[in-house]
Design a protein around this motif. Structure first.
Motif: not given
Length: 350
Positions: A71-82
């Motif tokens: 869930s914290s990773m969903l807030a990462d600006e680069n989550v779309g690319t992983g």
């Protein structure tokens, strides 16, 4: 280069392995969380040390830390690319607090349910005593609160509200439904308090401490709540459909402890509708369950009835709600993994 860390993820997170940086960040975080959990439960007193570590050292799925980190990773600006960064120490503290809270409830639940086994080992109150097990749970709760103390007012408040929901869920389970209550609705309310609330809080705090928007925080919370409902409902079905090696509990534990789980409630509905097979099975369920043979006969009878398929269908509806809760998010490997995990929850032993 992939790090070599001995952490096992539950099935459902396979999609993450194709994204090396994200996968390594997750495994690294979980490995550190495991170390932090061990460090949190260190006492000079030998009895406190032995009892609080009893169930921690026995293992566990660590679903709450996994949901917190993802869930914290969903807030990462680069989550779309992983291409996400490893979550901060504050995320790890939340994950530790959530897992310790869950751990503490197991000590108290086992006393109240008079359980013989947990996570494949002797239940704490059976190895020591009821009083010792209750106090060990209290010590673990205290450690969980300490982990959250420096994470801000909202985090502390959320944990407090979740703790209240946990206790209310246990209270409702203990007293049972009132005469005017629908037993199935009562049962779902119990699960919402005892299980779903903690997964909802794990997801919410993960998104919150990672700096997510309020919209993301609420999406994460809704996902956690719904997947928590599905997870517990599935566990209750598995109690009568899988072996102890799979569930970590003695098969038929809920039956033996007279816990009115989903399969039994559906059986009672069927019996009320003149289902002769359901009525016959309930004679076993409501009869003596003092020997292994009696429990085994009741388990096999319940597992053979079509209400099991009905129970899985209802459980699947909660998993579907969890998946739909993510609709507002952009596509990403994390979203895919959370979706697949919700789907896995209702495919276990099914």
């Amino acid at each position: 280069m992939r790090v070599d860390i001995s952490i096992s993820l539950p099935p459902g997170f396979d999609a993450l392995q194709k994204h090396e940086k994200l996968f390594d960040a997750l495994l690294t975080s979980l490995a550190k969380i495991e170390e932090d959990l061990a460090d949190a439960l260190v006492y000079a007193d030998d009895l406190a040390q032995a009892t609080t570590r009893h169930l921690l050292d026995a293992g566990g799925k660590r679903v709450r830390p996994i949901v917190t980190v993802l869930s914290s990773m969903l807030a990462d600006e680069n989550v779309g690319t992983g291409e996400v960064e490893e979550p901060s120490v504050y995320i790890r503290k939340v994950a530790v607090a959530m897992e310790l809270t869950h751990l503490a409830t197991l000590y108290h639940d086992d006393v109240m349910d008079e359980a013989d086994q947990r996570r494949g080992v002797t239940a704490t109150h059976q190895q020591w005593s009821n009083s010792i097990a209750i106090l060990a749970g209290d010590l673990i709760f205290a450690k969980a609160s300490g982990e959250l103390a420096e994470l801000g007012t909202r985090a502390v408040k959320e944990h407090s509200v979740t703790f209240e929901k946990l206790v209310m869920g246990q209270l409702w389970e203990t007293i049972g439904p009132e005469e005017q209550d629908d037993p199935l609705e009562h049962y779902l309310r119990v699960i919402d308090g005892k299980t779903a609330s903690l997964l909802a809080s794990s997801a919410l705090l993960g998104a919150l401490l990672a700096g997510g928007s309020e919209e993301l925080i609420q999406i994460a919370s809704a996902y956690g709540s719904n997947v928590g409902m599905a997870f517990q409902l599935a566990d209750d079905i598995i109690d009568v459909t899988s072996s102890s090696d799979t569930s970590g509990k003695v098969q038929g534990t809920d039956l033996k402890e007279r816990v009115p789980t989903l399969p039994i409630l559906l059986l009672r509905q069927a019996a009320n509708e003149a289902d002769a097979q359901a009525t016959s099975i309930l004679e076993l369920v409501d009869g003596p369950l003092e020997t292994d043979e009696q429990v085994d006969a009741a388990v096999k009878a319940v597992a053979s009835h079509p209400v099991i398929d009905q129970a899985w269908e209802l459980t699947g509806q909660w998993a579907d709600k969890a998946v739909r809760a993510l609709d507002g998010l952009e596509d990403s490997p994390v979203k895919t993994a959370l979706t697949q995990f919700a789907q896995y929850v209702v495919s276990r032993e099914h």
